[in-house]
Design a protein around this motif. Structure first.
Motif, PDB file in Angstrom:
ATOM      1  N   GLU A 103       0.819  -1.211   0.000  1.00 29.66           N
ATOM      2  CA  GLU A 103       0.000   0.000   0.000  1.00 29.66           C
ATOM      3  C   GLU A 103       0.855   1.264   0.000  1.00 29.66           C
ATOM      4  OE1 GLU A 103      -3.367   2.416   2.536  1.00 29.66           O
ATOM      5  OE2 GLU A 103      -3.019   0.312   3.029  1.00 29.66           O
ATOM      6  N   VAL A 104       1.919   1.277   0.775  1.00 25.08           N
ATOM      7  CA  VAL A 104       2.809   2.442   0.765  1.00 25.08           C
ATOM      8  C   VAL A 104       3.406   2.640  -0.628  1.00 25.08           C
ATOM      9  CG1 VAL A 104       4.947   3.422   1.682  1.00 25.08           C
ATOM     10  CG2 VAL A 104       3.333   2.302   3.234  1.00 25.08           C
ATOM     11  N   GLN A 105       3.813   1.541  -1.263  1.00 18.95           N
ATOM     12  CA  GLN A 105       4.365   1.651  -2.613  1.00 18.95           C
ATOM     13  C   GLN A 105       3.335   2.212  -3.582  1.00 18.95           C
ATOM     14  OE1 GLN A 105       7.670   1.045  -3.568  1.00 18.95           O
ATOM     15  NE2 GLN A 105       6.895   2.172  -5.348  1.00 18.95           N
ATOM     16  N   ARG A 106       2.079   1.816  -3.392  1.00 22.72           N
ATOM     17  CA  ARG A 106       1.033   2.339  -4.266  1.00 22.72           C
ATOM     18  C   ARG A 106       0.911   3.855  -4.114  1.00 22.72           C
ATOM     19  NH1 ARG A 106      -2.873   0.078  -7.144  1.00 22.72           N
ATOM     20  NH2 ARG A 106      -4.704   1.306  -7.689  1.00 22.72           N
ATOM     21  N   ALA A 107       0.984   4.359  -2.893  1.00 19.07           N
ATOM     22  CA  ALA A 107       0.918   5.799  -2.688  1.00 19.07           C
ATOM     23  C   ALA A 107       2.101   6.497  -3.357  1.00 19.07           C
ATOM     24  CB  ALA A 107       0.869   6.121  -1.200  1.00 19.07           C
ATOM     25  N   ILE A 108       3.272   5.898  -3.235  1.00 19.73           N
ATOM     26  CA  ILE A 108       4.468   6.431  -3.910  1.00 19.73           C
ATOM     27  C   ILE A 108       4.226   6.513  -5.411  1.00 19.73           C
ATOM     28  CG2 ILE A 108       6.882   5.911  -4.501  1.00 19.73           C
ATOM     29  CD1 ILE A 108       7.021   4.525  -1.689  1.00 19.73           C
ATOM     30  N   ASP A 109       3.702   5.438  -5.966  1.00 18.06           N
ATOM     31  CA  ASP A 109       3.475   5.367  -7.409  1.00 18.06           C
ATOM     32  C   ASP A 109       2.386   6.334  -7.867  1.00 18.06           C
ATOM     33  OD1 ASP A 109       5.399   3.387  -7.489  1.00 18.06           O
ATOM     34  OD2 ASP A 109       3.962   1.724  -7.595  1.00 18.06           O
ATOM     35  N   ILE A 110       1.359   6.512  -7.046  1.00 17.76           N
ATOM     36  CA  ILE A 110       0.271   7.423  -7.417  1.00 17.76           C
ATOM     37  C   ILE A 110       0.776   8.857  -7.520  1.00 17.76           C
ATOM     38  CG2 ILE A 110      -1.831   8.509  -6.523  1.00 17.76           C
ATOM     39  CD1 ILE A 110      -2.598   5.685  -5.467  1.00 17.76           C
ATOM     40  N   PHE A 111       1.569   9.299  -6.557  1.00 19.41           N
ATOM     41  CA  PHE A 111       2.103  10.656  -6.625  1.00 19.41           C
ATOM     42  C   PHE A 111       3.041  10.815  -7.827  1.00 19.41           C
ATOM     43  CE2 PHE A 111       0.341  11.451  -2.487  1.00 19.41           C
ATOM     44  CZ  PHE A 111       0.157  12.827  -2.473  1.00 19.41           C
ATOM     45  N   ALA A 112       3.831   9.789  -8.118  1.00 18.55           N
ATOM     46  CA  ALA A 112       4.719   9.856  -9.281  1.00 18.55           C
ATOM     47  C   ALA A 112       3.913   9.893 -10.575  1.00 18.55           C
ATOM     48  CB  ALA A 112       5.666   8.650  -9.274  1.00 18.55           C
ATOM     49  N   TYR A 113       2.835   9.109 -10.630  1.00 17.56           N
ATOM     50  CA  TYR A 113       1.990   9.057 -11.826  1.00 17.56           C
ATOM     51  C   TYR A 113       1.362  10.422 -12.115  1.00 17.56           C
ATOM     52  CZ  TYR A 113      -2.043   7.848 -14.758  1.00 17.56           C
ATOM     53  OH  TYR A 113      -2.986   7.809 -15.760  1.00 17.56           O
ATOM     54  N   TYR A 114       0.741  11.015 -11.090  1.00 14.64           N
ATOM     55  CA  TYR A 114       0.076  12.298 -11.337  1.00 14.64           C
ATOM     56  C   TYR A 114       1.081  13.443 -11.482  1.00 14.64           C
ATOM     57  CZ  TYR A 114      -4.509  10.245 -10.913  1.00 14.64           C
ATOM     58  OH  TYR A 114      -5.642   9.499 -11.143  1.00 14.64           O
ATOM     59  N   ALA A 115       2.288  13.265 -10.985  1.00 13.51           N
ATOM     60  CA  ALA A 115       3.337  14.247 -11.277  1.00 13.51           C
ATOM     61  C   ALA A 115       3.598  14.296 -12.780  1.00 13.51           C
ATOM     62  CB  ALA A 115       4.618  13.886 -10.529  1.00 13.51           C
ATOM     63  N   GLN A 116       3.606  13.126 -13.419  1.00 11.05           N
ATOM     64  CA  GLN A 116       3.803  13.074 -14.872  1.00 11.05           C
ATOM     65  C   GLN A 116       2.588  13.624 -15.613  1.00 11.05           C
ATOM     66  OE1 GLN A 116       6.607  12.138 -16.752  1.00 11.05           O
ATOM     67  NE2 GLN A 116       7.483  12.422 -14.716  1.00 11.05           N
ATOM     68  N   LYS A 117       1.380  13.346 -15.099  1.00 13.80           N
ATOM     69  CA  LYS A 117       0.173  13.834 -15.774  1.00 13.80           C
ATOM     70  C   LYS A 117       0.125  15.354 -15.790  1.00 13.80           C
ATOM     71  CE  LYS A 117      -2.355  11.534 -17.317  1.00 13.80           C
ATOM     72  NZ  LYS A 117      -2.291  10.889 -18.659  1.00 13.80           N
ATOM     73  N   CYS A 118       0.798  15.998 -14.837  1.00 16.45           N
ATOM     74  CA  CYS A 118       0.834  17.458 -14.830  1.00 16.45           C
ATOM     75  C   CYS A 118       1.471  18.024 -16.097  1.00 16.45           C
ATOM     76  CB  CYS A 118       1.613  17.957 -13.615  1.00 16.45           C
ATOM     77  SG  CYS A 118       0.748  17.812 -12.049  1.00 16.45           S
ATOM     78  N   LEU A 119       2.281  17.222 -16.766  1.00 18.04           N
ATOM     79  CA  LEU A 119       2.996  17.703 -17.951  1.00 18.04           C
ATOM     80  C   LEU A 119       2.107  17.785 -19.189  1.00 18.04           C
ATOM     81  CD1 LEU A 119       6.328  15.681 -17.579  1.00 18.04           C
ATOM     82  CD2 LEU A 119       5.821  18.007 -16.806  1.00 18.04           C
ATOM     83  N   ASP A 120       0.983  17.051 -19.190  1.00 21.05           N
ATOM     84  CA  ASP A 120       0.171  17.056 -20.410  1.00 21.05           C
ATOM     85  C   ASP A 120      -1.304  17.350 -20.136  1.00 21.05           C
ATOM     86  OD1 ASP A 120       0.102  13.407 -20.847  1.00 21.05           O
ATOM     87  OD2 ASP A 120      -0.641  14.684 -19.249  1.00 21.05           O
ATOM     88  N   LEU A 121      -1.582  18.057 -19.045  1.00 21.20           N
ATOM     89  CA  LEU A 121      -2.953  18.483 -18.798  1.00 21.20           C
ATOM     90  C   LEU A 121      -3.373  19.478 -19.876  1.00 21.20           C
ATOM     91  CD1 LEU A 121      -2.919  19.069 -14.943  1.00 21.20           C
ATOM     92  CD2 LEU A 121      -4.145  17.274 -16.157  1.00 21.20           C
TER      93      LEU A 121
END
Length: 483
Positions: A103-121
């Motif tokens: 679960e902790v890894q999932r939270a890590i991955d979620i923040f990393a994922y949406y950090a990337q999505k910020c580039l193409d909003l």
């Protein structure tokens, strides 16, 4: 002495105006207090919402890549603390070490994922019907949003609400569940260190009545995202509708797995066992009903009982197969359903007893329970139990199996175990659930695809996670520009 955690408001750690705190205890050792948290009041909500509103315009004007940098740093900071975060989650919520680490890894991955999505909003461009005209859309943040999260995934669910909300340019106030608020506080430690501007995200702990309700009903809140029970979620949605707030509620489940004659029965028993007893059955997507073809019914019951009997139970830090319930009230609820199932006429094949003394002490432990001879109209087959209880229902054919799977007020997750491709495809097409799986357990979600339910499992408005996770937190403006 246990740590006293404070609210996080306008970039500062602050105490509640009440001056009172509440204790969170280790489910494996209830005499051990893992932390104390602010017992906040409506006035604390007012201050937090005001801070978020004041910060919203500046955060919305911050370039997407800059917002993404903050999320990326928060992900990296959480990753650097993964081991301690895992132990903290185990002590607070009761998960096994392996479940908590995942679960902790999932939270890590979620923040990393949406950090990337910020580039193409952005929006889309369309061809206009007239000359000299540009026609396009742009996505804008809702404004200030309220996030209300449950205790069963105390870091993953706050992450999958906070990250897309912030990525889209919203400001937020979050109320974590009082049974396990420490992991949300840890997320805010990482966001603070990552350089999140003051007021952009705020955390207020306390009861649903003193914090959750005034937050969801606040006039300056533009959207409410809630995960929890159907009863509370329905109330939240009705309240939000009074002033046309945007609302997103993901709620209960009573998830079926169909087992057909072509299935490998040992594999099916493992799929059901992991789905039903993993996380102590405390997942909205947990398998609760095994709907089994009569040709393999007896064989399946024998196999899944053997699986349940082999489940190792103990303190989460020892990393057994199953840890304790999160609280005494959750344990008592499960025990009441075990008693109810027997009163209804189902056969308790194994389990359902509280474990205490010795290595279990006064922890909130229960044996995984398997019921056979279950009719789908029994309460144990219709009501969400939120514990490690599996009801096995016999059916004559695929058509009956699908009908039984759908004969429920919930529609969150469902699966089928079969080697027949036609059955698999017909199940996917016909099952009334937001998540449909073939030869997999009902639990477990990918972070980059939509998640949500049908019927009483959801408000059926917006999905969470993936690209869909951004839809709730943005409004679409259509632009006609004649040049």
């Amino acid at each position: 002495m246990p740590t006293v955690s404070e609210n996080y408001v306008d970039g500062e750690w602050t105490v509640s105006e009440t001056g009172e705190t509440f204790a969170v205890r280790n489910p494996a050792e209830p005499s051990s207090i893992t932390g104390r948290f602010q017992a906040s009041a409506p006035g604390d909500v007012e201050v937090a919402v005001a801070a978020a509103v004041d910060a919203q315009e500046e955060w919305a004007d911050t370039p997407g890549p800059d917002r993404g940098d903050v999320l990326k740093r928060a992900s990296e900071l959480l990753e650097s603390r993964k081991e301690s975060a895992t132990e903290r989650l185990v002590r607070e919520e009761g998960k096994t070490r392996s479940e908590a680490a995942g679960e902790v890894q999932r939270a890590i991955d979620i923040f990393a994922y949406y950090a990337q999505k910020c580039l193409d909003l952005g929006g889309i461009s369309k061809s206009a019907s007239g000359r000299n005209t540009d026609l396009y859309t742009k996505r804008e943040p809702l404004g200030t949003v309220a996030l209300i999260t449950p205790w069963n995934y105390p870091v993953a669910i706050p992450a999958w609400k906070l990250a897309p909300a912030l990525a889209a340019g919203n400001t937020a106030v979050i109320k974590p569940a009082s049974a396990a608020p420490g992991m949300t506080a840890l997320l805010f430690e990482c966001l603070d260190e990552a350089g999140l501007p003051d007021g952009v995200a705020n955390m207020v702990t306390g009861s649903g009545g003193d914090v959750g309700t005034p937050l969801a009903e606040h006039d300056d809140v533009d959207g409410v995202s809630f995960t929890g029970s159907t009863a509370v979620g329905t109330s939240v949605a009705q309240s939000a509708a009074n002033d046309l707030k945007r609302v997103q509620c993901e709620m209960g489940g009573k998830n079926p797995t169909v087992v057909m004659p072509s299935a490998d029965i040992d594999e099916a028993a493992e799929i059901l066992g992991v789905g039903a007893f993993g996380t102590t059955g405390q997942s909205c997507t947990a398998a609760s009903r095994a709907i089994v073809h009569e040709d393999v019914y007896d064989e399946f019951v024998e196999a899944v009982v053997a699986y349940a009997d082999d489940v190792a139970i103990g303190p989460g830090l020892d990393d057994p197969d199953m840890g304790p319930h999160v609280s005494e009230s959750e344990l008592e609820s499960t025990l009441e359903y075990v008693e109810l199932g027997q009163e209804e006429g189902a056969t308790l094949e194994t389990g359902g007893e509280r474990l205490s003394g010795g290595e279990y002490g006064d922890g909130y432990y229960v044996e995984p329970a398997v019921f056979s001879d279950v009719d789908n109209d029994m309460r144990i087959a219709q009501e969400e139990i939120f514990g490690p209880v599996l009801s096995v229902i016999e059916v004559a054919d695929f058509e009956e199996a699908l009908a039984v799977a759908n004969d429920i007020e919930y529609g969150l997750s469902a699966s089928i175990v079969t080697q027949d491709l036609t059955e698999a495809d017909e199940f996917v097409d016909g099952v009334e659930a937001g998540v449909a799986k073939v030869n997999e357990k009902t639990t477990g979600l990918e972070l980059h695809v939509p998640f949500g339910g049908y019927k009483n499992s959801s408000t059926n408005t917006y999905r969470e996670q993936g690209d869909a996770g951004l839809d709730f937190f943005t409004s679409t403006k259509t632009v006609y520009r004649n040049y």
